[in-house]
Every structure is written in structure tokens, then in C-alpha cells.
Design a protein around this motif. Structure first.
Motif, PDB file in Angstrom:
ATOM      1  N   UNK A  45      34.603  39.578  31.115  1.00 40.38           N
ATOM      2  CA  UNK A  45      35.011  40.935  30.742  1.00 40.38           C
ATOM      3  C   UNK A  45      34.005  41.883  31.385  1.00 40.38           C
ATOM      4  N   UNK A  46      34.504  42.841  32.171  1.00 40.50           N
ATOM      5  CA  UNK A  46      33.631  43.684  32.987  1.00 40.50           C
ATOM      6  C   UNK A  46      33.536  45.100  32.426  1.00 40.50           C
ATOM      7  N   UNK A  47      32.296  45.590  32.318  1.00 40.26           N
ATOM      8  CA  UNK A  47      32.018  46.926  31.794  1.00 40.26           C
ATOM      9  C   UNK A  47      31.052  47.644  32.737  1.00 40.26           C
ATOM     10  N   UNK A  48      30.922  48.959  32.523  1.00 38.71           N
ATOM     11  CA  UNK A  48      29.817  49.672  33.147  1.00 38.71           C
ATOM     12  C   UNK A  48      28.627  49.639  32.190  1.00 38.71           C
ATOM     13  N   UNK A  71      35.503  48.938  33.197  1.00 39.49           N
ATOM     14  CA  UNK A  71      35.368  49.545  34.519  1.00 39.49           C
ATOM     15  C   UNK A  71      36.587  50.387  34.872  1.00 39.49           C
ATOM     16  N   UNK A  72      36.321  51.568  35.396  1.00 40.67           N
ATOM     17  CA  UNK A  72      37.367  52.497  35.788  1.00 40.67           C
ATOM     18  C   UNK A  72      37.083  52.950  37.220  1.00 40.67           C
ATOM     19  N   UNK A  73      37.932  52.688  38.205  1.00 41.47           N
ATOM     20  CA  UNK A  73      39.234  52.031  38.037  1.00 41.47           C
ATOM     21  C   UNK A  73      39.076  50.523  37.858  1.00 41.47           C
ATOM     22  N   UNK A  74      40.020  49.879  37.176  1.00 40.85           N
ATOM     23  CA  UNK A  74      39.915  48.428  36.962  1.00 40.85           C
ATOM     24  C   UNK A  74      40.350  47.667  38.211  1.00 40.85           C
ATOM     25  N   UNK A  75      39.516  47.678  39.210  1.00 45.96           N
ATOM     26  CA  UNK A  75      39.859  47.007  40.472  1.00 45.96           C
ATOM     27  C   UNK A  75      38.784  46.006  40.853  1.00 45.96           C
ATOM     28  N   UNK A  76      38.170  45.400  39.844  1.00 48.25           N
ATOM     29  CA  UNK A  76      37.079  44.468  40.105  1.00 48.25           C
ATOM     30  C   UNK A  76      37.626  43.122  40.557  1.00 48.25           C
ATOM     31  N   UNK A  77      36.888  42.481  41.437  1.00 45.04           N
ATOM     32  CA  UNK A  77      37.231  41.123  41.853  1.00 45.04           C
ATOM     33  C   UNK A  77      36.127  40.179  41.397  1.00 45.04           C
ATOM     34  N   UNK A  78      36.542  38.989  40.951  1.00 51.64           N
ATOM     35  CA  UNK A  78      35.599  37.961  40.514  1.00 51.64           C
ATOM     36  C   UNK A  78      35.826  36.748  41.400  1.00 51.64           C
ATOM     37  N   UNK A  79      34.841  36.449  42.233  1.00 55.38           N
ATOM     38  CA  UNK A  79      34.947  35.345  43.179  1.00 55.38           C
ATOM     39  C   UNK A  79      34.001  34.225  42.760  1.00 55.38           C
ATOM     40  N   UNK A  80      34.388  32.992  43.082  1.00 47.74           N
ATOM     41  CA  UNK A  80      33.509  31.880  42.751  1.00 47.74           C
ATOM     42  C   UNK A  80      33.478  30.876  43.893  1.00 47.74           C
ATOM     43  N   UNK A 133      30.223  50.171  42.406  1.00 51.75           N
ATOM     44  CA  UNK A 133      29.241  49.435  41.615  1.00 51.75           C
ATOM     45  C   UNK A 133      28.519  48.416  42.492  1.00 51.75           C
ATOM     46  N   UNK A 134      27.314  48.079  42.093  1.00 52.66           N
ATOM     47  CA  UNK A 134      26.560  47.075  42.823  1.00 52.66           C
ATOM     48  C   UNK A 134      27.116  45.684  42.524  1.00 52.66           C
ATOM     49  N   UNK A 135      27.216  44.823  43.533  1.00 56.21           N
ATOM     50  CA  UNK A 135      27.677  43.450  43.285  1.00 56.21           C
ATOM     51  C   UNK A 135      26.757  42.743  42.289  1.00 56.21           C
ATOM     52  N   UNK A 136      27.354  41.842  41.527  1.00 51.64           N
ATOM     53  CA  UNK A 136      26.589  41.105  40.521  1.00 51.64           C
ATOM     54  C   UNK A 136      26.852  39.615  40.715  1.00 51.64           C
ATOM     55  N   UNK A 137      25.780  38.823  40.728  1.00 54.81           N
ATOM     56  CA  UNK A 137      25.884  37.383  40.958  1.00 54.81           C
ATOM     57  C   UNK A 137      25.316  36.609  39.771  1.00 54.81           C
ATOM     58  N   UNK A 147      26.036  47.845  37.344  1.00 52.16           N
ATOM     59  CA  UNK A 147      25.260  49.042  37.678  1.00 52.16           C
ATOM     60  C   UNK A 147      25.978  49.868  38.735  1.00 52.16           C
ATOM     61  N   UNK A 148      25.887  51.185  38.612  1.00 50.71           N
ATOM     62  CA  UNK A 148      26.502  52.078  39.592  1.00 50.71           C
ATOM     63  C   UNK A 148      25.891  51.887  40.974  1.00 50.71           C
ATOM     64  N   UNK A 149      26.739  52.011  41.991  1.00 51.50           N
ATOM     65  CA  UNK A 149      26.250  52.006  43.363  1.00 51.50           C
ATOM     66  C   UNK A 149      25.502  53.301  43.631  1.00 51.50           C
TER      67      UNK A 149
END
Length: 236
Positions: free
Chosen positions: A115-118, A124-133, A173-177, A193-195
Motif C-alpha cells: 500500500x503506497x502513501x506519501x 499517492x496522487x495520482x495513483x500511477x505507481x509501479x511496483x517491480x520485483x 517521487x523518489x524510487x524506493x527499494x 519521498x517527494x522528488x
């Protein structure tokens, strides 16, 4: 006649001395500088500049089109032909983080829910996040899904004796790993975190030797012996 000429020469000499003293005071004896000074030419993608205020406060910004890479704020002074920058007013920032819930069972598969938040705990707005593995032992690249309108992304995978490397990204937003064990189930809340929020400089003092100083430029030498010319680009 001779006395008059001596007086005239004396007056000219006095005026010349006053002019030299005023020039020296203006360019080398001043205790403050004002305006924006940069070592880069205008209209470049990258920027690197100092904003000096009348009240002895300065700001430093360095970055590119996506925002600051680093920045700082503090007090400055000119003392003994040196520019002293004290980064004592910079505010620390929050960085991205995650909170995990974990459990195990005897099934042959696992479920990993993101679940992704700021950083304000809003989806997250807009909800256009991608989760890659990517499997830590895999020779291939990443695969993944896009989060839905609620900022949720779910993976159901077979159990394996290795780890999964996740990379989360979203525009602005900054990528998160992060890495998880492929034997367990997870529910992971990620706060991104914001870009453009660079790494702040705080509790640092830089002393730069003033090599030359003019009305619209400043040449300084750092502790490594490198001389940098700062050109005034904006007046305060």
C-alpha cells in the motif's frame, strides 16, 4: 605660482588616495554581499548557486531539472579576507520508509501486498505507481504491476529459498527499494519521498578564501586549493 602648483598637486594626490581607499573598501573591505552568485552559465539544465541576503543569511542550491540534489541555509560573514558559510539554519527532511507486517503458513505460495502513501500518509496522487520485483538469483530483469486507485499492489508467488528485490516508483517521487524473504507473507505500507528534495547540509562550516572580488563577481578558493569564480546573476 609655484605655491599654487604645489597646492594643486597636493589636492590631486589627496583625491587619488581617497579614490584608491574607497575602491579598496568597496571591493575588499565590505562585510556583506548581496544577490545570487553562480559558477554556471544561465539557462543550463544543471544549477549551482548561492543566494546572499542583506541580513547575513544565505541559501545554497545545487541540482537539475528534477529539483535539488543538495541544499543548505545559514549565516555568512566576510572576515579576514575569507567568506565563512555556516549551515546552521537548514531544516532536516523526512526520507521514504516502510512498515511491514509479516506471517507464515504451510502453503506453497506467498502473498505480498503493498500500500503506497506519501509522507503525509495520503494515498499517492495520482495513483500511477509501479511496483517491480526481481528474484535475487534471477538473470533476468524486473517484472511487476501498477498500483490501483487505492495505491495497492498485490503479488502471489511460489515460495522459494531466496529473496525478492522490489523497486517502487511513481512520477514526482523518489524510487524506493526493499528486499523481502520469499518464504513469508507480507503487508507492507510504503511512504514515499517527494522528488526534488535534495540532501540538506546542516551543522557544517565552510571557509572560502577570497582571491578576488568585484561588483558582480567573487573568486574564492576552497580548502582543496581549487579556485572558483562566482558570477552575480540576480540582484537582491
Amino acid at each position: 605660482m609655484e605655491i599654487a602648483m604645489r597646492k594643486e598637486r597636493s589636492v590631486i594626490k589627496s583625491v587619488f588616495i581617497i579614490f584608491i581607499l574607497c575602491s579598496f573598501s568597496q571591493f575588499y573591505g565590505q562585510k556583506s554581499i548581496e544577490g545570487r552568485y553562480s559558477n554556471l552559465m544561465p539557462n543550463q539544465e544543471h544549477y549551482n548557486f548561492f543566494d546572499f541576503k542583506k541580513n547575513g543569511i544565505f541559501e545554497y542550491h545545487s541540482g537539475a531539472s528534477l529539483g535539488d540534489d543538495k541544499y543548505g541555509k545559514g549565516h555568512y560573514q566576510i572576515k579576514n579576507d575569507s567568506l565563512i558559510l555556516n549551515y546552521d539554519l537548514t531544516e532536516p527532511i523526512k526520507i521514504g520508509y516502510h512498515i511491514s507486517k509479516i506471517w507464515r503458513n504451510n502453503k506453497d505460495s506467498i502473498c505480498i501486498k503493498f500500500v503506497l502513501f506519501d509522507l503525509n500518509h495520503k494515498v499517492l496522487d495520482p495513483p500511477a505507481a509501479s511496483v517491480m520485483y526481481k528474484d535475487s538469483l534471477s538473470k533476468y530483469g524486473y517484472s511487476g504491476v501498477a498500483a490501483n486507485n487505492s495505491g495497492v499492489a498485490v503479488f502471489r508467488l511460489k515460495k522459494e529459498k531466496n529473496n525478492l528485490q522490489f523497486m517502487l516508483s511513481n512520477l514526482g517521487y523518489k524510487p524506493y527499494n526493499l528486499i523481502v524473504d520469499r518464504n513469508y507473507n507480507y503487508e507492507i505500507s510504503v511512504f514515499m519521498q517527494n522528488q526534488g528534495e535534495g540532501l540538506p547540509i546542516l551543522n557544517q562550516t565552510d571557509t572560502l578564501e577570497i582571491v578576488k572580488q568585484g561588483r558582480k563577481y567573487l573568486e574564492v578558493k576552497n580548502k582543496n586549493g581549487t579556485t572558483v569564480r562566482l558570477q552575480r546573476v540576480v540582484d537582491e
